[in-house]
Design a protein around this motif. Structure first.
Motif, PDB file in Angstrom:
ATOM      1  N   TYR A 335       0.833  -1.204   0.000  1.00  0.00           N
ATOM      2  CA  TYR A 335       0.000   0.000   0.000  1.00  0.00           C
ATOM      3  C   TYR A 335       0.867   1.254   0.000  1.00  0.00           C
ATOM      4  O   TYR A 335       1.971   1.269   0.555  1.00  0.00           O
ATOM      5  N   GLN A 336       0.348   2.316  -0.567  1.00  0.00           N
ATOM      6  CA  GLN A 336       0.824   3.650  -0.239  1.00  0.00           C
ATOM      7  C   GLN A 336       0.222   3.974   1.125  1.00  0.00           C
ATOM      8  O   GLN A 336      -0.897   3.543   1.434  1.00  0.00           O
ATOM      9  N   ILE A 337       0.956   4.698   1.970  1.00  0.00           N
ATOM     10  CA  ILE A 337       0.422   5.039   3.284  1.00  0.00           C
ATOM     11  C   ILE A 337       0.501   6.548   3.501  1.00  0.00           C
ATOM     12  O   ILE A 337       1.291   7.242   2.864  1.00  0.00           O
ATOM     13  N   THR A 338      -0.323   7.035   4.420  1.00  0.00           N
ATOM     14  CA  THR A 338      -0.309   8.458   4.754  1.00  0.00           C
ATOM     15  C   THR A 338      -0.949   8.667   6.113  1.00  0.00           C
ATOM     16  O   THR A 338      -1.622   7.770   6.646  1.00  0.00           O
ATOM     17  N   VAL A 339      -0.724   9.847   6.676  1.00  0.00           N
ATOM     18  CA  VAL A 339      -1.387  10.238   7.918  1.00  0.00           C
ATOM     19  C   VAL A 339      -1.742  11.709   7.866  1.00  0.00           C
ATOM     20  O   VAL A 339      -1.128  12.486   7.137  1.00  0.00           O
ATOM     21  N   HIS A 340      -2.738  12.066   8.648  1.00  0.00           N
ATOM     22  CA  HIS A 340      -2.972  13.465   9.008  1.00  0.00           C
ATOM     23  C   HIS A 340      -1.952  13.795  10.087  1.00  0.00           C
ATOM     24  O   HIS A 340      -1.948  13.181  11.163  1.00  0.00           O
ATOM     25  N   ALA A 341      -1.053  14.747   9.798  1.00  0.00           N
ATOM     26  CA  ALA A 341      -0.069  15.165  10.796  1.00  0.00           C
ATOM     27  C   ALA A 341       0.184  16.654  10.641  1.00  0.00           C
ATOM     28  O   ALA A 341       0.686  17.100   9.617  1.00  0.00           O
ATOM     29  N   GLN A 342      -0.148  17.431  11.655  1.00  0.00           N
ATOM     30  CA  GLN A 342      -0.014  18.880  11.614  1.00  0.00           C
ATOM     31  C   GLN A 342       1.177  19.382  12.434  1.00  0.00           C
ATOM     32  O   GLN A 342       1.929  20.239  11.977  1.00  0.00           O
ATOM     33  N   GLY A 343       1.336  18.887  13.639  1.00  0.00           N
ATOM     34  CA  GLY A 343       2.405  19.373  14.500  1.00  0.00           C
ATOM     35  C   GLY A 343       3.715  18.633  14.265  1.00  0.00           C
ATOM     36  O   GLY A 343       3.726  17.494  13.773  1.00  0.00           O
ATOM     37  N   ASP A 344       4.838  19.247  14.641  1.00  0.00           N
ATOM     38  CA  ASP A 344       6.147  18.624  14.395  1.00  0.00           C
ATOM     39  C   ASP A 344       6.320  17.317  15.164  1.00  0.00           C
ATOM     40  O   ASP A 344       6.997  16.396  14.698  1.00  0.00           O
ATOM     41  N   GLN A 345       5.697  17.190  16.333  1.00  0.00           N
ATOM     42  CA  GLN A 345       5.777  15.924  17.069  1.00  0.00           C
ATOM     43  C   GLN A 345       5.055  14.813  16.307  1.00  0.00           C
ATOM     44  O   GLN A 345       5.554  13.685  16.194  1.00  0.00           O
ATOM     45  N   ALA A 346       3.894  15.126  15.751  1.00  0.00           N
ATOM     46  CA  ALA A 346       3.134  14.142  14.984  1.00  0.00           C
ATOM     47  C   ALA A 346       3.857  13.776  13.688  1.00  0.00           C
ATOM     48  O   ALA A 346       3.880  12.611  13.276  1.00  0.00           O
ATOM     49  N   ILE A 347       4.437  14.780  13.025  1.00  0.00           N
ATOM     50  CA  ILE A 347       5.188  14.526  11.790  1.00  0.00           C
ATOM     51  C   ILE A 347       6.376  13.611  12.085  1.00  0.00           C
ATOM     52  O   ILE A 347       6.638  12.645  11.359  1.00  0.00           O
ATOM     53  N   GLU A 348       7.095  13.908  13.171  1.00  0.00           N
ATOM     54  CA  GLU A 348       8.257  13.092  13.537  1.00  0.00           C
ATOM     55  C   GLU A 348       7.837  11.654  13.831  1.00  0.00           C
ATOM     56  O   GLU A 348       8.506  10.692  13.401  1.00  0.00           O
ATOM     57  N   LEU A 349       6.736  11.493  14.539  1.00  0.00           N
ATOM     58  CA  LEU A 349       6.226  10.144  14.847  1.00  0.00           C
ATOM     59  C   LEU A 349       5.995   9.368  13.549  1.00  0.00           C
ATOM     60  O   LEU A 349       6.414   8.202  13.411  1.00  0.00           O
ATOM     61  N   TYR A 350       5.338  10.001  12.597  1.00  0.00           N
ATOM     62  CA  TYR A 350       5.022   9.312  11.337  1.00  0.00           C
ATOM     63  C   TYR A 350       6.285   8.989  10.539  1.00  0.00           C
ATOM     64  O   TYR A 350       6.413   7.887   9.978  1.00  0.00           O
ATOM     65  N   LEU A 351       7.219   9.935  10.485  1.00  0.00           N
ATOM     66  CA  LEU A 351       8.449   9.676   9.735  1.00  0.00           C
ATOM     67  C   LEU A 351       9.234   8.533  10.372  1.00  0.00           C
ATOM     68  O   LEU A 351       9.897   7.752   9.665  1.00  0.00           O
ATOM     69  N   ASN A 352       9.158   8.391  11.690  1.00  0.00           N
ATOM     70  CA  ASN A 352       9.762   7.234  12.354  1.00  0.00           C
ATOM     71  C   ASN A 352       9.119   5.937  11.868  1.00  0.00           C
ATOM     72  O   ASN A 352       9.803   4.931  11.643  1.00  0.00           O
ATOM     73  N   VAL A 353       7.808   5.971  11.706  1.00  0.00           N
ATOM     74  CA  VAL A 353       7.079   4.799  11.212  1.00  0.00           C
ATOM     75  C   VAL A 353       7.516   4.453   9.789  1.00  0.00           C
ATOM     76  O   VAL A 353       7.774   3.286   9.465  1.00  0.00           O
ATOM     77  N   VAL A 354       7.591   5.473   8.933  1.00  0.00           N
ATOM     78  CA  VAL A 354       7.997   5.237   7.542  1.00  0.00           C
ATOM     79  C   VAL A 354       9.421   4.680   7.494  1.00  0.00           C
ATOM     80  O   VAL A 354       9.702   3.719   6.757  1.00  0.00           O
ATOM     81  N   GLU A 355      10.314   5.278   8.272  1.00  0.00           N
ATOM     82  CA  GLU A 355      11.709   4.820   8.281  1.00  0.00           C
ATOM     83  C   GLU A 355      11.800   3.358   8.724  1.00  0.00           C
ATOM     84  O   GLU A 355      12.508   2.544   8.108  1.00  0.00           O
ATOM     85  N   ARG A 356      11.082   3.032   9.762  1.00  0.00           N
ATOM     86  CA  ARG A 356      11.086   1.650  10.269  1.00  0.00           C
ATOM     87  C   ARG A 356      10.514   0.692   9.232  1.00  0.00           C
ATOM     88  O   ARG A 356      11.062  -0.395   8.998  1.00  0.00           O
TER      89      ARG A 356
END
Length: 536
Positions: A335-356
C-alpha cells in the motif's frame, strides 16, 4: 488523425518538465494529440473540427486538489453555515439554529458548520443549556472549523447513548464542567465518531456528491484526492456514483474515514482493498490514519509547548507503535500510506514509522505521503526528502487562520506549510484545500501560496512564498505524481487525458495581489466540456 477540438491563440501553460508555454492544443476524443504553435497544430484541423479561440487567455491542466473531502464538502453546503450567514454572537447562533428547527421535521438532525467562537462577540462556545433551549424535538450537531471539534444538545447525547459517565475513547474527550457534567463539546475522535450517530441517508449522500461536483467544476477541479468519507457506507456510495457516471470528476479515494479511522482502515485492508485498484475515474488511494488534531483547535501535537501555553503540547491520537501496527503492515503489503499530521511531534512520529517500515521492507517508488505537514522545520523537511515522503500542504490555511497560528505557535509559523523550502529541496510537494475546511477554489490557494498573508493583511512566513508557476505545479503535475498518475494527467502533453481548464485572464499578466479574483471560464474532463461560463 484529425482533432475533434483545437484551442488556439492562447497562453497555454503545459506544466511539462520545462514549463513550456505554447499557443495551441489539439484534442481527439479524450486525449491530447498535439501541443505547440498553431502552425504545428493546424495540420490536425478537419472541416468538422471545433476551433476555439482563446483570445490570449490562459489554459492550464485541470486542477487536482490533493486533499479534500468531496462528500463532506457537499453535505456541508446543505447545513446552517455560521460563516456565510455572518453569525457574530451567541444569539445569532441560537437564532439560526431555531430557524432551521422550524423547517426540519421532528426527530431529524439539525446540522450546522463553520462555527468559530473567536468570530463571536462573546468569544465562547454555546452551552448545553443554550443548545437545549433551541429545540427539544431535534438532535443538533455543530461542526467547529476545521472539523475536529463539535457540539451537540441533550437529545444528541441521548441518540448516541452518551451520559456523563461514558468514558472518553482514545484520542478524544467528552468535555465536562467542574461538576462532571457534559458541556456539549465533542473533542477530536469523540466528534469524529459522533458522526456515525448523525449519519446521512443514502439519498443525502448522493445529493452531497452532486452539490460538490457542481462547485468543483466551476473552479476548474478535474481530479480530487478524497481524504476520507464518513464511513463504509459513504465510501460505497462514492464508488457507485462514479460507476454510474453521476460523478464525472476523477477520484483518488484514500482508505480512511472520519468515523473511527483506525477500525475502518484496518477492516478495508483485511478485505484486500489495495492502493491503485480501479480506473482513471475512481482509484483506491493510500491507507490513512490520524496522528494529531486541529491546527486552530488547537490540538496539534508539537515538540515544544505552545507559544500561547508553554505547558500544552497538543494531543497525539495514537502512539508510534499503534500507527506502525496498521501502516507498517500496509507498507509491507504494497500500500501507499499516509497520515494526518499537523504538529512537528506528529510529523516526527510518522516519519519514524515510515523509516522503520522501509528498513524492514525496503521498497522503491512507494510515494508515501503526509497530509498537511503543518509545522515542518528543516530537520523534518530533510527527513521527508530522504525517505521519499510526499508532503500535501494547505496553502489556504495561513491566509484563513494565520493570525490564530501566530498566537499559538509563534516563530514556528515560519515553517508552516513550507512550500518554498520543500520545493527547493526537490520534494514533490503537492497542494490542497482540505475543503470544506477552506475554500475549494484552487485560485485562492495559488493566491495564498504566492502572497503568504493572513486575512487581516499581515505577512505570514513570507520566506515560504513561491512563484505562480510553482503554485500551479503543486495543484497539477505534483498532485498527479502523488497519486501515481503523472503519466496520464497533470500536464498538457501529447498522449495525456484531455483534462484542461481555461481561465478568464492571461495569468502571466495578473498582479499577484489579484490572483484570487481569477475565474475559470471552461472546464473539460476526458475531452468533454462539463462547465462553461455563460459569457464564453
Amino acid at each position: 488523425m484529425y482533432a475533434s477540438i483545437v484551442f488556439r491563440n492562447g497562453e497555454i501553460w503545459t506544466m511539462n518538465q520545462d514549463n513550456d508555454v505554447v499557443e495551441a492544443v489539439a484534442i481527439k476524443d479524450n486525449k491530447i494529440i498535439a501541443v505547440g504553435s498553431y502552425d504545428e497544430v493546424k495540420h490536425y484541423v478537419h472541416n468538422e473540427t471545433d476551433i476555439i479561440d482563446l483570445k490570449g487567455k490562459t489554459m492550464l491542466p485541470g486542477f487536482i486538489d490533493a486533499h479534500l473531502h468531496l462528500m463532506i464538502y457537499g453535505a456541508f453546503q446543505r447545513d446552517v453555515d455560521f460563516k456565510k450567514q455572518q453569525a457574530s454572537s451567541i444569539d445569532d447562533v441560537l437564532r439560526l439554529l431555531t430557524e432551521r428547527a422550524a423547517q426540519t421535521p421532528k426527530g431529524e438532525w439539525i446540522r450546522a458548520v463553520a462555527f468559530d467562537e473567536l468570530a463571536l462577540q462573546e468569544q465562547r462556545n454555546p452551552t448545553l443549556a443554550e443548545l437545549d433551549s433551541v429545540t427539544s424535538e431535534h438532535p443538533i450537531i455543530i461542526t467547529r472549523t476545521p472539523g475536529h471539534i463539535g457540539f451537540t444538545n441533550s437529545m444528541g447525547f441521548a441518540r448516541a447513548g452518551i451520559t456523563k459517565d461514558t468514558p472518553d475513547p482514545q484520542g478524544g474527550i467528552y468535555e465536562k464542567d467542574t461538576e462532571g457534567n457534559l458541556t456539549g463539546k465533542l473533542i477530536e475522535s469523540v466528534y469524529m465518531r459522533f458522526n456515525e450517530t448523525a449519519k446521512l441517508t443514502e439519498h443525502e449522500l448522493y445529493e452531497a456528491i452532486a452539490i460538490a461536483q457542481e462547485h468543483f467544476l466551476k473552479h476548474g477541479i478535474t481530479s480530487v484526492h478524497d481524504a476520507g468519507t464518513y464511513d463504509g457506507d459513504s465510501y460505497r456510495v462514492l464508488q457507485l456514483a462514479s460507476q454510474q457516471k453521476k460523478l464525472k470528476i476523477r477520484v483518488y479515494a484514500m482508505i480512511g474515514s472520519l468515523n473511527d479511522c483506525y477500525t475502518f482502515t484496518t477492516n478495508m485492508m483485511q478485505a484486500g482493498v489495495v492502493t491503485g485498484t480501479g480506473n482513471a475515474f475512481f482509484k483506491v488511494g493510500p491507507a490513512k490514519l490520524f496522528t494529531d488534531g486541529s491546527s486552530t483547535g488547537p490540538t496539534i501535537a508539537t515538540r515544544e509547548g505552545y507559544t500561547s501555553n508553554s505547558k500544552y503540547k497538543g494531543m497525539l491520537i495514537y502512539t508510534e507503535d499503534e500507527v506502525y501496527e496498521v501502516l507498517g503492515k500496509a507498507h509491507a503489503k504494497g500500500y501507499q500510506i499516509t497520515v494526518h499530521a499537523q504538529g512537528d511531534q506528529a510529523i516526527e512520529l510518522y516519519l519514524n514509522v515510515v523509516e522503520r517500515a522501509l528498513q524492514e521492507h525496503p521498497r522503491e517508488n512507494h510515494r508515501h505521503r503526509i497530509e498537511h505537514a503543518g509545522i515542518a522545520p528543516k530537520d523534518l523537511q530533510h527527513r521527508m526528502k530522504t525517505l521519499g515522503v510526499i508532503p500535501i500542504i494547505n496553502p489556504p490555511f495561513p491566509a484563513q487562520a494565520g493570525d490564530i497560528y501566530q498566537q499559538h505557535y509563534g516563530e514556528r509559523t515560519n515553517d508552516m506549510y513550507a512550500a518554498k523550502d520543500l520545493l527547493q529541496l526537490g520534494t514533490m510537494c503537492a497542494a490542497s484545500s482540505d475543503a470544506p475546511v477552506a475554500s475549494c477554489n484552487p485560485m485562492i490557494g495559488i493566491h495564498a501560496a504566492v502572497n503568504r498573508q493572513t486575512e487581516s493583511g499581515k505577512d505570514f512566513g513570507v520566506k515560504q512564498k513561491v512563484s505562480v508557476m510553482d503554485a500551479v505545479r503543486m495543484y497539477t503535475y505534483n498532485a498527479a505524481y502523488a497519486s501515481f498518475d503523472e503519466q496520464i494527467k497533470g500536464s498538457i502533453e501529447v498522449g495525456k487525458l484531455a483534462d484542461i481548464i481555461v481561465l478568464t485572464e492571461t495569468l502571466s499578466q495578473v498582479p499577484h495581489k489579484q490572483l484570487q479574483n481569477v475565474k475559470v471560464q471552461l472546464t473539460m474532463i476526458d475531452g468533454e466540456i462539463l462547465y462553461q461560463h455563460a459569457s464564453y
